[in-house]
Design a protein around this motif. Structure first.
Motif, mmCIF file in Angstrom:
data_model
loop_
_atom_site.group_PDB
_atom_site.id
_atom_site.type_symbol
_atom_site.label_atom_id
_atom_site.label_comp_id
_atom_site.label_asym_id
_atom_site.label_seq_id
_atom_site.Cartn_x
_atom_site.Cartn_y
_atom_site.Cartn_z
ATOM 1 N N LEU A 34 0.835 -1.195 0.000
ATOM 2 C CA LEU A 34 0.000 0.000 0.000
ATOM 3 C C LEU A 34 0.874 1.251 0.000
ATOM 4 C CD1 LEU A 34 -2.493 -1.329 2.678
ATOM 5 C CD2 LEU A 34 -3.043 -0.954 0.275
ATOM 6 N N SER A 35 0.804 1.982 -1.096
ATOM 7 C CA SER A 35 1.481 3.274 -1.198
ATOM 8 C C SER A 35 0.404 4.293 -1.536
ATOM 9 C CB SER A 35 2.558 3.234 -2.280
ATOM 10 O OG SER A 35 3.240 4.473 -2.351
ATOM 11 N N ILE A 36 -0.290 4.770 -0.517
ATOM 12 C CA ILE A 36 -1.533 5.511 -0.751
ATOM 13 C C ILE A 36 -1.504 6.935 -0.212
ATOM 14 C CG2 ILE A 36 -2.908 3.405 -0.854
ATOM 15 C CD1 ILE A 36 -3.777 3.875 1.990
ATOM 16 N N SER A 37 -0.337 7.398 0.213
ATOM 17 C CA SER A 37 -0.258 8.772 0.721
ATOM 18 C C SER A 37 1.172 9.289 0.622
ATOM 19 C CB SER A 37 -0.720 8.838 2.189
ATOM 20 O OG SER A 37 -0.584 10.160 2.692
ATOM 21 N N ASN A 38 1.284 10.586 0.337
ATOM 22 C CA ASN A 38 2.605 11.225 0.374
ATOM 23 C C ASN A 38 2.727 12.151 1.582
ATOM 24 O OD1 ASN A 38 1.024 13.428 -0.425
ATOM 25 N ND2 ASN A 38 2.617 14.254 -1.772
ATOM 26 N N LEU A 101 -2.569 4.841 8.811
ATOM 27 C CA LEU A 101 -2.958 4.571 10.194
ATOM 28 C C LEU A 101 -4.334 3.914 10.264
ATOM 29 C CD1 LEU A 101 -1.711 7.906 11.785
ATOM 30 C CD2 LEU A 101 -0.785 5.637 12.271
ATOM 31 N N ARG A 102 -5.223 4.357 9.414
ATOM 32 C CA ARG A 102 -6.578 3.793 9.409
ATOM 33 C C ARG A 102 -6.544 2.302 9.056
ATOM 34 N NH1 ARG A 102 -11.814 6.080 5.978
ATOM 35 N NH2 ARG A 102 -13.185 4.271 6.339
ATOM 36 N N ILE A 103 -5.714 1.925 8.092
ATOM 37 C CA ILE A 103 -5.645 0.510 7.693
ATOM 38 C C ILE A 103 -5.027 -0.329 8.806
ATOM 39 C CG2 ILE A 103 -4.583 -1.094 6.068
ATOM 40 C CD1 ILE A 103 -4.871 1.175 3.955
ATOM 41 N N ASN A 121 10.493 7.747 9.051
ATOM 42 C CA ASN A 121 11.585 8.701 9.291
ATOM 43 C C ASN A 121 11.909 8.829 10.774
ATOM 44 O OD1 ASN A 121 9.675 10.572 10.380
ATOM 45 N ND2 ASN A 121 9.344 11.494 8.367
ATOM 46 N N GLY A 122 11.150 8.146 11.610
ATOM 47 C CA GLY A 122 11.477 8.092 13.035
ATOM 48 C C GLY A 122 11.065 9.298 13.845
ATOM 49 N N THR A 123 10.360 10.245 13.228
ATOM 50 C CA THR A 123 10.005 11.465 13.960
ATOM 51 C C THR A 123 8.695 11.337 14.735
ATOM 52 O OG1 THR A 123 8.782 12.408 12.074
ATOM 53 C CG2 THR A 123 11.156 12.892 12.219
ATOM 54 N N GLN A 124 7.923 10.301 14.422
ATOM 55 C CA GLN A 124 6.575 10.205 14.992
ATOM 56 C C GLN A 124 6.511 9.171 16.110
ATOM 57 O OE1 GLN A 124 4.139 12.476 13.805
ATOM 58 N NE2 GLN A 124 6.070 13.185 12.888
ATOM 59 N N TRP A 125 6.114 9.630 17.287
ATOM 60 C CA TRP A 125 5.842 8.722 18.390
ATOM 61 C C TRP A 125 4.678 9.273 19.193
ATOM 62 C CZ3 TRP A 125 7.298 3.900 19.230
ATOM 63 C CH2 TRP A 125 6.913 3.313 20.447
ATOM 64 N N SER A 126 3.724 8.429 19.494
ATOM 65 C CA SER A 126 2.520 8.837 20.227
ATOM 66 C C SER A 126 1.889 7.599 20.833
ATOM 67 C CB SER A 126 1.522 9.510 19.272
ATOM 68 O OG SER A 126 1.025 8.560 18.341
ATOM 69 N N PRO A 127 0.944 7.768 21.750
ATOM 70 C CA PRO A 127 0.221 6.592 22.267
ATOM 71 C C PRO A 127 -0.441 5.793 21.152
ATOM 72 C CG PRO A 127 -0.162 8.488 23.684
ATOM 73 C CD PRO A 127 0.580 9.003 22.481
ATOM 74 N N ARG A 128 -0.898 6.472 20.112
ATOM 75 C CA ARG A 128 -1.532 5.776 18.990
ATOM 76 C C ARG A 128 -0.529 4.877 18.277
ATOM 77 N NH1 ARG A 128 -4.501 8.809 13.840
ATOM 78 N NH2 ARG A 128 -5.650 6.968 13.054
ATOM 79 N N VAL A 129 0.674 5.402 18.021
ATOM 80 C CA VAL A 129 1.714 4.614 17.359
ATOM 81 C C VAL A 129 2.108 3.429 18.239
ATOM 82 C CG1 VAL A 129 4.119 4.629 16.592
ATOM 83 C CG2 VAL A 129 2.588 6.514 15.957
#
Length: 289
Positions: A34-38, A101-103, A121-129
């Motif tokens: 799945l490559s569905i977003s940039n 994220l939805r998938i 890229n390693g920049t994203q961290w959250s309770p959701r992740v």
């Protein structure tokens, strides 16, 4: 193309090695890519607006891509998800793109556990992740492209080395408790070849696998399009560094040796092309009488 370039490990077919069909005519695909977003928050120097929404808006001044993935698409995808054994997420920053994220969350809702793979890229961290990584078997490749803050931040514009290193520790901690994989990737190119050895040591020190990617575009950043003098200098310097480095490397040794072999091969091709060009030019000169 990867096989011709000596990178059989990157060949598309490699992703299907573990997916032998149960019968001669399987009814459903075993793997989905799945490559569905940039959607991306960074403006990496080797990237462009087709792969990064930030570059598209801020560096190129182009309008955003219009997503064709509507509710009908996600409803149709539900038919496939129960049958897949592997899901690969490509494009943009998958932990930022709402479609991706939805998938992943839909897989969790359906109680499914296909092996997933994504590059971040390693920049994203959250309770959701963290929740997604705890509930899905996700193998993560973190793009680093440097071994120092200054080089990293000059390449991955918009990111900070300190924050990404902290997130890398978080990814590794989750992977260890869930028996998943974290690797590091390196886009080897003109601005960072001098830190390739340090990157390999960093990966080994953290007990992580490593992979190097060949950058061919934009041409001015590519070692494979560099002039012969620059390529020669890079190869000589890496060979000299390797004398002491290689005996000390562990898992990253094959990464180092593989990329150096490819750079040597490209250098030899350039030499042959240059010699042919000189020979042709000499043959074309008029003979003076």
């Amino acid at each position: 193309v990867p096989i011709d370039a000596g990178r059989a490990d990157l060949a598309f077919a490699r992703w299907f090695d573990r997916l032998a069909p149960d019968d001669g005519e399987p009814g459903w695909p075993a793997q989905i890519e799945l490559s569905i977003s940039n959607t991306c928050n960074l403006q990496c120097v080797m990237c462009n607006g087709d792969y990064s929404s930030s570059i598209r808006a801020k560096r190129e001044g182009r309008p955003p891509l219009v997503s064709p993935y509507d509710e009908k698409f996600f409803a149709q995808l539900d038919q496939f998800l129960p049958h897949v054994r592997q899901v690969k997420f490509l494009g943009g920053e998958p932990f930022l793109a709402q479609e991706t994220l939805r998938i992943m969350e839909r897989l969790i809702e359906l109680g499914l556990e296909p092996r997933c793979h994504l590059t971040t890229n390693g920049t994203q961290w959250s309770p959701r992740v963290e929740r997604i990584l705890d509930l899905l078997p996700v193998d993560v490749a973190v793009s680093l492209d440097a071994a120092t803050a200054s080089t990293y931040e000059s390449i991955r514009v918009g990111a900070t080395w300190e924050a990404v290193m902290a997130n890398l520790d978080r990814f590794v901690a989750v992977a260890r408790r869930n028996d998943t994989i974290v690797d590091l990737t390196y886009c080897l190119m003109v601005p960072n070849w001098h830190e390739f050895g340090a990157f390999c040591r960093l990966a080994d020190d953290r007990g992580l696998g490593s992979t190097a990617n060949q950058v061919v575009q934009p041409a001015h950043l590519s070692l494979y399009h560099a002039d012969l003098a620059l390529l020669e200098a890079a190869v000589v310097a890496l060979e000299q560094e390797g004398v002491a480095l290689v005996p000390a490397l562990g898992r990253s040794r094959s990464t180092w040796e593989g990329e150096l072999a490819r750079l040597r091969r490209r250098r030899d091709e350039w030499r042959a092309e240059s010699e042919t060009s000189v020979s042709v030019s000499a043959a074309a000169r008029p003979t003076l009488h």
